[in-house]
Every structure is written in structure tokens, then in C-alpha cells.
Motif scaffolding. Structure first.
Motif, mmCIF file in Angstrom:
data_model
loop_
_atom_site.group_PDB
_atom_site.id
_atom_site.type_symbol
_atom_site.label_atom_id
_atom_site.label_comp_id
_atom_site.label_asym_id
_atom_site.label_seq_id
_atom_site.Cartn_x
_atom_site.Cartn_y
_atom_site.Cartn_z
ATOM 1 N N ARG A 112 -8.664 4.055 -9.464
ATOM 2 C CA ARG A 112 -7.567 4.162 -8.504
ATOM 3 C C ARG A 112 -8.093 4.897 -7.266
ATOM 4 O O ARG A 112 -8.529 6.044 -7.369
ATOM 5 C CB ARG A 112 -6.403 4.933 -9.115
ATOM 6 C CG ARG A 112 -5.799 4.279 -10.362
ATOM 7 C CD ARG A 112 -4.903 5.250 -11.110
ATOM 8 N NE ARG A 112 -5.673 6.385 -11.615
ATOM 9 C CZ ARG A 112 -5.134 7.472 -12.176
ATOM 10 N NH1 ARG A 112 -3.811 7.571 -12.285
ATOM 11 N NH2 ARG A 112 -5.908 8.461 -12.611
ATOM 12 N N GLY A 114 -7.746 6.345 -3.344
ATOM 13 C CA GLY A 114 -6.843 6.833 -2.308
ATOM 14 C C GLY A 114 -7.470 6.683 -0.938
ATOM 15 O O GLY A 114 -8.658 6.986 -0.751
ATOM 16 N N GLU A 122 -9.879 2.907 5.152
ATOM 17 C CA GLU A 122 -8.967 1.924 4.573
ATOM 18 C C GLU A 122 -9.559 0.521 4.689
ATOM 19 O O GLU A 122 -9.535 -0.263 3.733
ATOM 20 C CB GLU A 122 -7.614 1.992 5.263
ATOM 21 C CG GLU A 122 -6.584 1.042 4.671
ATOM 22 C CD GLU A 122 -5.242 1.111 5.384
ATOM 23 O OE1 GLU A 122 -4.213 1.306 4.720
ATOM 24 O OE2 GLU A 122 -5.231 0.972 6.630
ATOM 25 N N THR A 134 -4.899 0.762 -5.274
ATOM 26 C CA THR A 134 -5.090 1.684 -4.164
ATOM 27 C C THR A 134 -3.803 2.423 -3.827
ATOM 28 O O THR A 134 -2.702 1.911 -4.020
ATOM 29 C CB THR A 134 -5.566 0.936 -2.900
ATOM 30 O OG1 THR A 134 -4.659 -0.130 -2.602
ATOM 31 C CG2 THR A 134 -6.962 0.368 -3.102
ATOM 32 N N MET A 135 -3.978 3.628 -3.339
ATOM 33 C CA MET A 135 -2.854 4.426 -2.864
ATOM 34 C C MET A 135 -3.096 4.754 -1.398
ATOM 35 O O MET A 135 -4.109 5.358 -1.050
ATOM 36 C CB MET A 135 -2.700 5.715 -3.675
ATOM 37 C CG MET A 135 -1.533 6.576 -3.232
ATOM 38 S SD MET A 135 -1.246 7.971 -4.343
ATOM 39 C CE MET A 135 -0.638 7.118 -5.805
ATOM 40 N N HIS A 136 -2.178 4.322 -0.534
ATOM 41 C CA HIS A 136 -2.300 4.536 0.899
ATOM 42 C C HIS A 136 -1.363 5.679 1.305
ATOM 43 O O HIS A 136 -0.215 5.724 0.873
ATOM 44 C CB HIS A 136 -1.936 3.272 1.666
ATOM 45 C CG HIS A 136 -2.724 2.065 1.248
ATOM 46 N ND1 HIS A 136 -3.634 1.446 2.062
ATOM 47 C CD2 HIS A 136 -2.738 1.367 0.073
ATOM 48 C CE1 HIS A 136 -4.182 0.420 1.433
ATOM 49 N NE2 HIS A 136 -3.639 0.349 0.227
ATOM 50 N N ALA A 137 -1.859 6.579 2.154
ATOM 51 C CA ALA A 137 -1.051 7.729 2.563
ATOM 52 C C ALA A 137 -1.199 7.984 4.055
ATOM 53 O O ALA A 137 -2.196 7.610 4.670
ATOM 54 C CB ALA A 137 -1.466 8.966 1.770
ATOM 55 N N LEU A 143 -3.486 12.952 -0.056
ATOM 56 C CA LEU A 143 -4.453 12.306 -0.947
ATOM 57 C C LEU A 143 -5.237 13.325 -1.764
ATOM 58 O O LEU A 143 -5.469 13.119 -2.966
ATOM 59 C CB LEU A 143 -5.416 11.446 -0.131
ATOM 60 C CG LEU A 143 -4.818 10.208 0.529
ATOM 61 C CD1 LEU A 143 -5.843 9.551 1.438
ATOM 62 C CD2 LEU A 143 -4.334 9.214 -0.530
ATOM 63 N N LYS A 146 -3.192 14.567 -4.599
ATOM 64 C CA LYS A 146 -3.067 13.569 -5.663
ATOM 65 C C LYS A 146 -4.343 13.489 -6.486
ATOM 66 O O LYS A 146 -4.293 13.283 -7.708
ATOM 67 C CB LYS A 146 -2.721 12.206 -5.057
ATOM 68 C CG LYS A 146 -1.316 12.128 -4.469
ATOM 69 C CD LYS A 146 -1.018 10.736 -3.944
ATOM 70 C CE LYS A 146 0.348 10.692 -3.234
ATOM 71 N NZ LYS A 146 1.459 11.091 -4.104
ATOM 72 N N ARG A 151 -3.725 11.824 -10.074
ATOM 73 C CA ARG A 151 -2.924 10.613 -9.824
ATOM 74 C C ARG A 151 -3.768 9.492 -9.208
ATOM 75 O O ARG A 151 -3.364 8.338 -9.203
ATOM 76 C CB ARG A 151 -1.740 10.954 -8.929
ATOM 77 C CG ARG A 151 -0.736 11.898 -9.593
ATOM 78 C CD ARG A 151 0.460 12.151 -8.714
ATOM 79 N NE ARG A 151 1.183 10.921 -8.403
ATOM 80 C CZ ARG A 151 2.170 10.842 -7.513
ATOM 81 N NH1 ARG A 151 2.533 11.930 -6.844
ATOM 82 N NH2 ARG A 151 2.783 9.695 -7.297
ATOM 83 N N ILE A 152 -4.923 9.852 -8.665
ATOM 84 C CA ILE A 152 -5.934 8.875 -8.262
ATOM 85 C C ILE A 152 -7.271 9.352 -8.814
ATOM 86 O O ILE A 152 -7.428 10.531 -9.189
ATOM 87 C CB ILE A 152 -6.023 8.704 -6.726
ATOM 88 C CG1 ILE A 152 -6.259 10.049 -6.035
ATOM 89 C CG2 ILE A 152 -4.787 8.015 -6.181
ATOM 90 C CD1 ILE A 152 -6.432 9.945 -4.522
#
Length: 227
Positions: A112, A114, A122, A134-137, A143, A146, A151-152
Motif C-alpha cells: 500500500r 502513500g 504521484e 494507493t492512498m492519495h493525500a 501520509l 498513516k 495504514r500504508i
């Protein structure tokens, strides 16, 4: 009378390039550098703070004179903006929890990842790891929290910014530098503003020649690995 220069500043402060403008102490590498440039050119600096994507749009529209806030100089951006000579070399890197093993790109399988919205990191992740979750912030701070919380599994960031966050988060470390991501920061200006670009470049060259640049660099990056 001094010319007023409107400078866009990322509200998600990428320390050590610069801290939060609204904090009790506004400081950083770019703060010192642009202040030295302004002194040479007899400029008065007015900062406008907003989210990264917003200040990019405002510069493109001509509502700002420049952005000096960790702007990666890319060929696509050079088509729509003017850039000064580069002032910092760096590389993208993968940040992980201490002890996690990363040796090559194959180790990213199923991890995962971030990434911050509207950044070169990105673009890189979406190109290199299209099948990864993926986690975008909007902010780097989100990030890193997390990642600490599990969480990532990894986040991709510019090495100067990563260095600043690693001083705060001792449970994290650089897992590896991403191959082929050597990059440069430069001051971004509105397309066609060649007169301002030339003046900025002259000032940056003088700061390099008189030793001011080296002094500022050592102050902020003596303990941070950039490449």
C-alpha cells in the motif's frame, strides 16, 4: 520604492525547505535563499499561502509572480512556466517503518503506497506501480502519520522533504532511493516573464560565487541525504 514580489507558498510546509508560514517561526532553506535574492535585487516579498495545486494554478494564471516552494523542474512544466536555474539536486525515495526491507522495485508488489496529490511522486507511482493500492493525500504530514500507524506500507517522497520528516518520526527510515528519479528544484515563474527570470538567475549565480549559497545549504542539509 522596492518592487513587491508575490510568492506562492505551499501550505503543507515541506520542511526543511520552509516551515509553516503561519507558525511562530517561519524558516528554512528556501526562506533564507529567497531572502538573500531579494536583498540583492532590492525586492519586497509578499507570500501567499495555499494548497500546492492551487498555487500552481494561480501562477499559471499570472496571479502570482513566482513559486519558491519545492517546485520540481520538469519538461512538461517548462512548457507552461518559466524556471530559474536549479538550486537543489534530489531524488525520490521510499520511506518505510524501520526494519522493513526494500532492495528493488519487485519488493513493492502488493504494498500500500502513500503519495501526495499533484506531485511528481504521484505521477511516478501511478506509472511504476499501477496495480498497487494507493492512498492519495493533500499533505505529507497526513501520509507520514498513516505510515507510522501502519495504514500504508510505504510512501514515496522527495528526499529533502523526507529528511525533514524523518527527524520527527524516528520509527521511520529511507528504504531505498527510486532509480531514475534524479530531479531538481527551481523557482517557477509565469511563462514569458524572462526579465524576472534573468534577474533571479543573476542573483543565484552571485550567491553561489560569494559563498552565501554554500552557507545556507550547510545550515539546512548537513544531516540530510538528498541522493
Amino acid at each position: 520604492m522596492k518592487r513587491i514580489l508575490k510568492i506562492g507558498l505551499d501550505s503543507a510546509a515541506p520542511f526543511p525547505l520552509h516551515s509553516d508560514y503561519n507558525s511562530s517561526l517561519f524558516e528554512g532553506f528556501e526562506v533564507d535563499m529567497i531572502a538573500a535574492v531579494a536583498e540583492l535585487l532590492d525586492l519586497e516579498l509578499h507570500y501567499e499561502v495555499s494548497l500546492w495545486a492551487t498555487i500552481l494554478e494561480k501562477l499559471y494564471k499570472g496571479e502570482l509572480d513566482m513559486i519558491c516552494s519545492a517546485v520540481t523542474m520538469t519538461s512538461s512544466r517548462q512548457m507552461i512556466l518559466e524556471f530559474s536555474k536549479p538550486y537543489l539536486q534530489f531524488q525520490l525515495c521510499a520511506i518505510v517503518q524501520r526494519g522493513a526491507v526494500l532492495t528493488d522495485l519487485a519488493d513493492f508488489k502488493n504494498k500500500r503506497i502513500g503519495i501526495r496529490i499533484a506531485t511528481e511522486a504521484e505521477k511516478y507511482v501511478m506509472s511504476q506501480f499501477p496495480s498497487n493500492p494507493t492512498m492519495h493525500a493533500e499533505t505529507n504530514n497526513e501520509l507520514y502519520k498513516k505510515l507510522v500507524a501502519g495504514r500504508i506500507d510505504v510512501l514515496i517522497d522527495d528526499s529533502p522533504i523526507a529528511g525533514g520528516f524523518l527527524h520527527k518520526h524516528k520509527a521511520l527510515e529511507i528504504g531505498m532511493f527510486m532509480p531514475g528519479t534524479e530531479s531538481q528544484y527551481a523557482i517557477a515563474m509565469k511563462k514569458g516573464d524572462v526579465t524576472l527570470k534573468d534577474k533571479i538567475n543573476e542573483a543565484l549565480e552571485l550567491l553561489t560565487q560569494n559563498g552565501t549559497y554554500d552557507m545556507i545549504f550547510k545550515k539546512w542539509f548537513s544531516n540530510i541525504r538528498l541522493v
